[in-house]
Design a protein around this motif. Structure first.
Motif, PDB file in Angstrom:
ATOM      1  N   ILE A 168       0.774  -1.106   0.042  1.00  0.00           N
ATOM      2  CA  ILE A 168      -0.135   0.123  -0.083  1.00  0.00           C
ATOM      3  C   ILE A 168       0.887   1.208   0.256  1.00  0.00           C
ATOM      4  N   VAL A 169       0.821   2.299  -1.101  1.00  0.00           N
ATOM      5  CA  VAL A 169       1.386   3.476  -1.027  1.00  0.00           C
ATOM      6  C   VAL A 169       0.618   4.490  -0.617  1.00  0.00           C
ATOM      7  N   GLY A 170       0.985   5.054   0.335  1.00  0.00           N
ATOM      8  CA  GLY A 170       0.011   6.521   0.504  1.00  0.00           C
ATOM      9  C   GLY A 170       1.123   7.647   1.196  1.00  0.00           C
ATOM     10  N   PRO A 171       0.280   8.638   1.492  1.00  0.00           N
ATOM     11  CA  PRO A 171       0.943   9.855   2.070  1.00  0.00           C
ATOM     12  C   PRO A 171       1.794   9.541   3.341  1.00  0.00           C
ATOM     13  N   ARG A 172       2.667  10.484   3.719  1.00  0.00           N
ATOM     14  CA  ARG A 172       3.641  10.062   4.900  1.00  0.00           C
ATOM     15  C   ARG A 172       2.657  10.862   6.010  1.00  0.00           C
ATOM     16  N   VAL A 173       2.909  10.445   7.227  1.00  0.00           N
ATOM     17  CA  VAL A 173       2.293  10.827   8.412  1.00  0.00           C
ATOM     18  C   VAL A 173       3.263  11.376   9.507  1.00  0.00           C
ATOM     19  N   GLY A 174       2.470  12.203  10.278  1.00  0.00           N
ATOM     20  CA  GLY A 174       3.450  12.394  11.447  1.00  0.00           C
ATOM     21  C   GLY A 174       4.335  13.909  10.964  1.00  0.00           C
ATOM     22  N   ILE A 175       4.207  14.647   9.972  1.00  0.00           N
ATOM     23  CA  ILE A 175       4.593  15.433   9.427  1.00  0.00           C
ATOM     24  C   ILE A 175       3.799  16.714   9.272  1.00  0.00           C
ATOM     25  N   SER A 176       4.408  17.904   8.954  1.00  0.00           N
ATOM     26  CA  SER A 176       3.346  19.036   8.550  1.00  0.00           C
ATOM     27  C   SER A 176       3.714  19.682   7.173  1.00  0.00           C
ATOM     28  N   LYS A 177       5.029  19.220   6.473  1.00  0.00           N
ATOM     29  CA  LYS A 177       5.083  19.793   4.989  1.00  0.00           C
ATOM     30  C   LYS A 177       5.243  18.493   4.170  1.00  0.00           C
ATOM     31  N   VAL A 179       2.909  16.603   3.142  1.00  0.00           N
ATOM     32  CA  VAL A 179       2.132  15.619   3.670  1.00  0.00           C
ATOM     33  C   VAL A 179       1.674  14.674   2.598  1.00  0.00           C
ATOM     34  N   ASP A 180       1.314  15.171   1.779  1.00  0.00           N
ATOM     35  CA  ASP A 180       0.449  14.635   0.714  1.00  0.00           C
ATOM     36  C   ASP A 180       1.419  13.583  -0.466  1.00  0.00           C
ATOM     37  N   TRP A 181       2.853  13.940  -0.492  1.00  0.00           N
ATOM     38  CA  TRP A 181       3.425  13.152  -1.137  1.00  0.00           C
ATOM     39  C   TRP A 181       3.121  11.433  -1.003  1.00  0.00           C
ATOM     40  N   PRO A 182       3.275  10.864  -1.836  1.00  0.00           N
ATOM     41  CA  PRO A 182       2.959   9.265  -1.791  1.00  0.00           C
ATOM     42  C   PRO A 182       4.210   8.391  -1.434  1.00  0.00           C
ATOM     43  N   LEU A 183       4.754   8.654  -0.336  1.00  0.00           N
ATOM     44  CA  LEU A 183       6.203   8.136  -0.055  1.00  0.00           C
ATOM     45  C   LEU A 183       6.227   7.241   1.159  1.00  0.00           C
ATOM     46  N   ARG A 184       4.953   6.820   1.559  1.00  0.00           N
ATOM     47  CA  ARG A 184       4.788   5.833   2.833  1.00  0.00           C
ATOM     48  C   ARG A 184       4.331   4.469   2.054  1.00  0.00           C
ATOM     49  N   PHE A 185       5.283   3.559   2.435  1.00  0.00           N
ATOM     50  CA  PHE A 185       5.068   2.229   2.073  1.00  0.00           C
ATOM     51  C   PHE A 185       4.792   1.197   3.077  1.00  0.00           C
ATOM     52  N   ARG A 186       3.635   0.363   2.941  1.00  0.00           N
ATOM     53  CA  ARG A 186       3.528  -0.520   3.857  1.00  0.00           C
ATOM     54  C   ARG A 186       2.783  -1.895   3.303  1.00  0.00           C
ATOM     55  N   VAL A 187       3.131  -3.043   4.019  1.00  0.00           N
ATOM     56  CA  VAL A 187       2.797  -4.403   3.662  1.00  0.00           C
ATOM     57  C   VAL A 187       1.123  -4.270   3.871  1.00  0.00           C
ATOM     58  N   ARG A 188       0.394  -4.817   2.960  1.00  0.00           N
ATOM     59  CA  ARG A 188      -0.997  -4.822   3.064  1.00  0.00           C
ATOM     60  C   ARG A 188      -1.362  -6.028   4.020  1.00  0.00           C
TER      61      ARG A 188
END
Length: 188
Positions: A168-177, A179-188
Motif C-alpha cells: 500500500i502506497v500513501g502519504p507520509r504521516v506525522g509531518i507538517s510539510k 504531507v500528501d507526497w505518496p512516500l509511505r510504503f506498507r505491507v498490505r
C-alpha cells in the motif's frame, strides 16, 4: 536459511525505491547479549534537501550529520523528547536522503522486546511505530552513524520480497510539510 546483510549498493538509489524495496527485509540488533529482529512492514522515504519534510532540507547540522553519510548508514534521531527513530541513509554520500523504518513484525527475541516494552498489549503492537520499534530493539543514539551493511550491532538483512499487489502506497504521516507526497510504503 540465514539472510545476508544488504550491501551499500542496495542503498545507493533514490530513497523512494529503497523505501519500497526494504519491505520484507529484516532489521536486526545484536547487542552481544541478545539478538532481536523484525520484518520491515512500513517505511517512509525522505528524498533529500529539496524535500521540505526531510531533516536535510535545513542543511547538515550536528543532529543530521549522519543523514548525509554514505549509503547504508544508520541515521538515528530523538523526537518529541522521548523516542528514537532509525533511518537508512540512501543515495550519494553527502546528499541527505533516507528511509524511516516505521514498523516491524517481530521475528526473533520477542521476549526481550516484551521486557523492553511492557505496556505493549500484543506482540503485533511491540514494533508498530518508529519509536516503539527502536525501544523494542534497543536502538539509541549510539547507533547513529553505524553501517547497516554488516560488521556492526545494527544490520538490515535480506528477507522475503513483497510483491507489488501486497504493498500500500500513501502519504507520509506525522509531518507538517509535503504531507500528501505518496512516500509511505506498507505491507498490505
Amino acid at each position: 536459511m540465514p539472510t545476508t546483510p544488504l550491501p551499500a549498493a542496495f542503498y545507493l538509489r533514490d530513497a523512494e525505491q529503497v523505501a519500497r524495496d526494504l519491505l520484507g527485509c529484516v532489521l536486526q540488533h545484536d547487542d552481544g547479549t541478545h539478538v532481536v529482529s523484525g520484518r520491515i512492514i512500513e517505511t517512509e522515504a525522505y528524498l533529500g534537501p529539496h524535500d521540505p519534510a526531510s531533516h536535510s532540507a535545513a542543511g547538515r547540522t550536528a543532529r543530521t550529520w549522519h543523514m548525509f553519510g554514505p549509503p547504508g548508514t544508520a541515521y538515528v534521531y530523538f523526537i518529541y523528547g522521548m523516542h528514537w527513530c532509525v533511518n537508512a541513509v540512501t543515495g550519494d554520500d553527502g546528499y541527505g536522503s533516507a528511509v524511516l523504518i516505521r514498523a516491524l513484525a517481530p521475528l526473533k527475541g520477542v521476549d526481550i522486546m516484551r521486557a523492553r516494552r511492557p505496556k505493549a498489549r500484543t506482540d503485533a503492537t511491540l514494533c508498530d511505530g518508529p519509536g516503539k520499534l527502536c525501544a523494542a530493539l534497543g536502538i539509541t543514539r549510539q547507533h547513529d552513524g553505524t553501517a547497516l551493511t554488516g560488521g556492526s550491532s545494527l544490520t538490515i538483512r535480506s528477507g522475503t520480497p513483497v510483491a507489488d499487489h501486497g504493498v500500500i502506497v500513501g502519504p507520509r504521516v506525522g509531518i507538517s510539510k509535503a504531507v500528501d507526497w505518496p512516500l509511505r510504503f506498507r505491507v498490505r
